[in-house]
Structure formats: C-alpha cells, structure tokens
Scaffold this motif. Structure first.
Motif, PDB file in Angstrom:
ATOM      1  N   GLY A 262       0.639  -1.027   0.098  1.00 22.61           N
ATOM      2  CA  GLY A 262      -0.038   0.102   0.102  1.00 22.61           C
ATOM      3  C   GLY A 262       0.709   1.260   0.050  1.00 22.61           C
ATOM      4  O   GLY A 262       0.434   2.369  -0.487  1.00 22.61           O
ATOM      5  N   SER A 263       1.968   1.395   0.685  1.00 19.26           N
ATOM      6  CA  SER A 263       2.880   2.299   0.685  1.00 19.26           C
ATOM      7  C   SER A 263       4.237   1.924   0.536  1.00 19.26           C
ATOM      8  O   SER A 263       4.623   0.777   1.249  1.00 19.26           O
ATOM      9  CB  SER A 263       2.432   3.139   1.938  1.00 19.26           C
ATOM     10  N   TRP A 264       4.965   2.604   0.069  1.00 18.65           N
ATOM     11  CA  TRP A 264       6.738   2.551  -0.167  1.00 18.65           C
ATOM     12  C   TRP A 264       7.623   3.282   0.188  1.00 18.65           C
ATOM     13  O   TRP A 264       7.152   4.536  -0.066  1.00 18.65           O
ATOM     14  CB  TRP A 264       6.897   1.750  -1.386  1.00 18.65           C
ATOM     15  N   GLY A 265       8.682   3.026   0.950  1.00 19.49           N
ATOM     16  CA  GLY A 265       9.593   4.105   1.080  1.00 19.49           C
ATOM     17  C   GLY A 265      10.772   3.904   0.016  1.00 19.49           C
ATOM     18  O   GLY A 265      10.554   3.407  -1.063  1.00 19.49           O
ATOM     19  N   LEU A 266      12.192   3.739   0.599  1.00 22.93           N
ATOM     20  CA  LEU A 266      13.276   3.491  -0.194  1.00 22.93           C
ATOM     21  C   LEU A 266      13.646   2.260   0.114  1.00 22.93           C
ATOM     22  O   LEU A 266      14.490   2.269   1.352  1.00 22.93           O
ATOM     23  CB  LEU A 266      14.528   4.674  -0.226  1.00 22.93           C
ATOM     24  N   GLY A 267      13.571   1.171  -0.421  1.00 24.63           N
ATOM     25  CA  GLY A 267      13.779   0.003  -0.113  1.00 24.63           C
ATOM     26  C   GLY A 267      13.145  -0.730   1.218  1.00 24.63           C
ATOM     27  O   GLY A 267      13.592  -1.859   1.761  1.00 24.63           O
ATOM     28  N   SER A 268      12.098   0.057   1.369  1.00 23.42           N
ATOM     29  CA  SER A 268      11.385  -0.367   2.609  1.00 23.42           C
ATOM     30  C   SER A 268       9.876  -0.327   2.457  1.00 23.42           C
ATOM     31  O   SER A 268       9.290   0.638   1.610  1.00 23.42           O
ATOM     32  CB  SER A 268      11.585   0.491   3.857  1.00 23.42           C
TER      33      SER A 268
END
Length: 420
Positions: free
Chosen positions: A323-329
């Motif tokens: 549903g949501s993504w960071g930088l490699g996370s």
C-alpha cells in the motif's frame, strides 16, 4: 544484550503459543526463529526446529543464519544510503551516468531512471525476462537489448508501482560501479563488519563456523515443481551444504560493475534473527550502534519516508500486500482495506520488509516512533500456504498467528489509563 526482561510466566505463555504454530499438524514449520524489541531493547527471543532436519544436534538458536529473501533489499538499501552520505550516489541522478551506458525503457526512451525509482519499485522495470544471470555475461547486454517483458509498456518510469526484483540487480551493479568493489565485500565493509554481524551475501566466502550456523530451507514440495505432498518428506530447497562447502559460481575474470545479480542484492543475504535485531537497534538509535555511527539520522528518516502511496490506480498491490513504499522499505498498515497490515490490530503501523523464497517466510517490522519491533524467520513450510491464507492480511495464517502473538505479548503499546 540478549537477556530477556519479561517475567518468566509471560514468556512461557508466549513460548507455548509460538510452539503451537510451529508444530501445528495442519501447517508445520521446519524451523522458527523470532526476536522482539520493546522500547529499543531486545525483550524476547524464541527458536524451535533444526538447521538440518536429519541432524538432531543442529538446533536453531538466535544466531542461526537464514537466507532472508527480500528483507535483503532493505539491507541493501542501507548500503545505498551510506553511499549517498559519502556523496558517491544521488537519488535523483540518471543511473545511466553511474552505469556508463543508457538505461532506458524502450517505450519511453526520453525518461530518465533514477535510484529513487529503483528503490521504490517505480522504475518501470519488470521481472518477466529474469533478474539473475550467471556466468561472465555482463548485465549490460540484458538491460539494453530491449526485451519487452523486461519493461512496462503502459507506464513511464516514476508513474506506477510494480514490485520487481530486477531493480535490485541494477542497484547492486550501480553500487559496484561507483566504488569499484564487489557487492558482497562492499556490504561487509559498509554495514555488516562495523556492526559485528555474521553472514553476508556470498556463502562461498563464509567461514566454517558461519556455514555450520546456516539453516537449510525446506518445503514438502520438490524443487522443480509446484506439487506439494504434506505426507511426504521435507525436501531441502537451498543452502544444503552437508556434503561440503558451497562452490563459487563467480567467474575468475569478474570485474565489479559487470553483474551484481551474482550476489543477489535482492534476496541473498544470510543473517540471523540476532543480526537483524542489531540492525533494528541501530535504526532505533538513530544510526548509532555501540558507539559507532552507521547511518545518519536523516538517512534513516528518508529511507523510511513515503515515496509511493496507492491511490486506487497507480500501482499493483498484489492482492493488497503493498500500500505504501519508502526507499527499499515497505510501510505496513496504510491501505483502507487493511490487507497490508501485519497483526490483527488494524491500528498498528510499522516499516520494514517481508521476504518469501524457497520455503522461507520472513518479517522485519519496526515502529520507529515507539521503539518496538518484530523479527520472524520461518525455515520452511510443510504444506502449500495457499491452503492456509491469512484471515485479515495478505500473509499466511501462520505468519498472522506468530506476529499477532508477539504483538499482544511484547510490542503492543500500553493502553491509556482510564480517564486519560
């Protein structure tokens, strides 16, 4: 550092819950290693099962190394953040400048591809043509031949989220290009060795002691079919080195920057629950670990900050898993329908990553605000997990039961007092 702070009776109750999951006849687990942090400190550790199922003396411990699958991506991203701090990489520079050749989606040749896109799965790369190439063939030949299944034909770089392992083969190759170091050795230097973490991305380089601590991954499924036999034997899938040390498939002529897929930045890290706990503590201590600065606080905030959020049409959530993504996370618990959550309590939000490969299921989830976190490493499944789906998430039912038990006993925030 690994002493437990809970009262014995509470630990025993949680031990029994986890043992019931691991030894459930409906879906037995080959092995299980978990770790939980509360207020930044290790508060609970539990292991059951064997590293090699035909060797009774190989009991799993907190230092048992597992091939953790896609949690490797998050650890690789920590290495990227370190290189950004050293001004060797930039999130928004065209990665073609680092690779030394154009990396372009043939359908959108005018659009640059950046590390930010690669790290957030919005690069438009796809896994259809593969994401691992052995031998001496440079990855350049694969990335520049214009294979249609390697690229999205519908969405330009930066526009659409699709989880793709190939992003990390490119990221690892970029890391090699700007440092001149082999990916596995680079990650040792940047992250693992400064923190005293055993394991790594390349088992042929492991010491005998590390190989002895490595868990074989199992399924009750042959390695070359999708046919499960829950009444049959456990079948080793990967990291079965009982007959001798692993052989290196690395070409003698390998030069850094040719093809980092050989080291599997996407899924090949072998590390223990204890080692992952060290990484979690480092994140909770704003990049500090045992008096050393591993990452800057700003790097950690940026790495776990939202880079992509599903708006109903801008990505493939894979049945609600993303549903949501960071930088490699991954950022858990952000979808309205809750399928991207980890525990029964829909109010729990965390960041981290999941992993699944060769029978292994893994979770690294941390609440950076409260200092609580959970690490789960499952060493193999005795039955097709599709027959036992999660009740409230995109996880398997075994994962739900383990994570919710850890949450209830260890990581759930204290309830407010009446009247407050």
């Amino acid at each position: 550092m690994w002493s437990m702070s809970l009262a014995h009776g509470q630990n025993a109750a949680l031990d029994r819950e986890l043992a019931a999951v691991a030894h459930d006849p409906a879906l037995p687990l080959a092995s299980l290693s978990v770790l939980a942090l509360r207020a930044g400190q290790v508060d609970y550790s539990y292991q059951t099962g064997l590293r090699q199922l035909d060797r009774p003396a190989t009991g799993v411990g907190p230092d048992t190394l597992y091939r953790i699958a896609s949690i490797s991506k998050m650890v690789t991203a920590m290495g990227v953040m370190k290189l950004i701090e050293q001004h060797k990489l930039d999130l928004d520079t065209d990665v073609s400048q680092y690779l030394g050749y154009p990396l372009r989606n043939p359908g959108f040749p005018e659009r640059e591809i950046t590390l930010r896109m690669l790290l957030s799965h919005t690069s438009s790369l796809r896994d259809g043509a593969g994401y691992y190439w052995a031998g001496e063939q440079p990855i350049r030949a694969e990335l520049t031949r214009g294979t249609p299944s390697m690229w999205s034909s519908m969405a330009a770089p930066g526009q659409f989220f699709t989880y793709a392992n190939l992003n990390w083969g490119v990221i690892g190759t970029v890391m090699e290009q700007v440092t001149g170091e082999r990916f596995d050795l680079l990650m040792q230097r940047l992250l693992l060795q400064p923190m005293g973490i055993h394991g790594g991305y390349f088992p042929p380089s492991f010491s005998d002691a590390e190989l002895d601590r490595l868990a074989t991954l199992y399924r009750k499924r042959s390695t070359d079919t999708e046919v499960w036999d829950s009444q049959g034997p456990w079948i080793a899938q990967v990291d079965d080195y009982r007959s001798g040390r692993p052989l290196s498939a690395l070409p003698a002529s390998y030069q850094p920057g040719q093809n980092a897929t050989l080291f599997s930045p996407t899924g090949g890290l072998r590390i223990s629950a204890q080692g992952l706990g060290q990484l979690m503590q480092m994140l909770l201590q704003h990049g500090q670990y045992q008096g050393r600065t591993i990452l800057q606080p700003d790097s950690i905030r940026l790495m776990f900050s939202q880079q992509w959020l599903f708006d109903g049409r801008n990505g493939d959530t894979e049945q609600g898993q993303y549903g949501s993504w960071g930088l490699g996370s991954q950022r858990f618990g952000r979808l309205a329908n809750g399928r991207d959550r980890l525990v029964e309590d829909a109010t729990f939000h965390a960041v981290g990553h999941l992993g699944e490969a060769y029978g292994l299921l893994s979770t690294f989830a941390v609440d950076l605000e409260r200092g609580n976190g959970m690490i789960v490493l499952i060493g193999g499944l005795g039955r097709d997990p599709a027959l036992h789906p999660g009740q409230y998430s995109a996880l398997t039912r075994s994962e739900e039961r383990i994570l919710t038990a850890l949450y209830r006993h260890i990581t759930r925030p204290p309830r407010p007092e009446p009247g407050r």
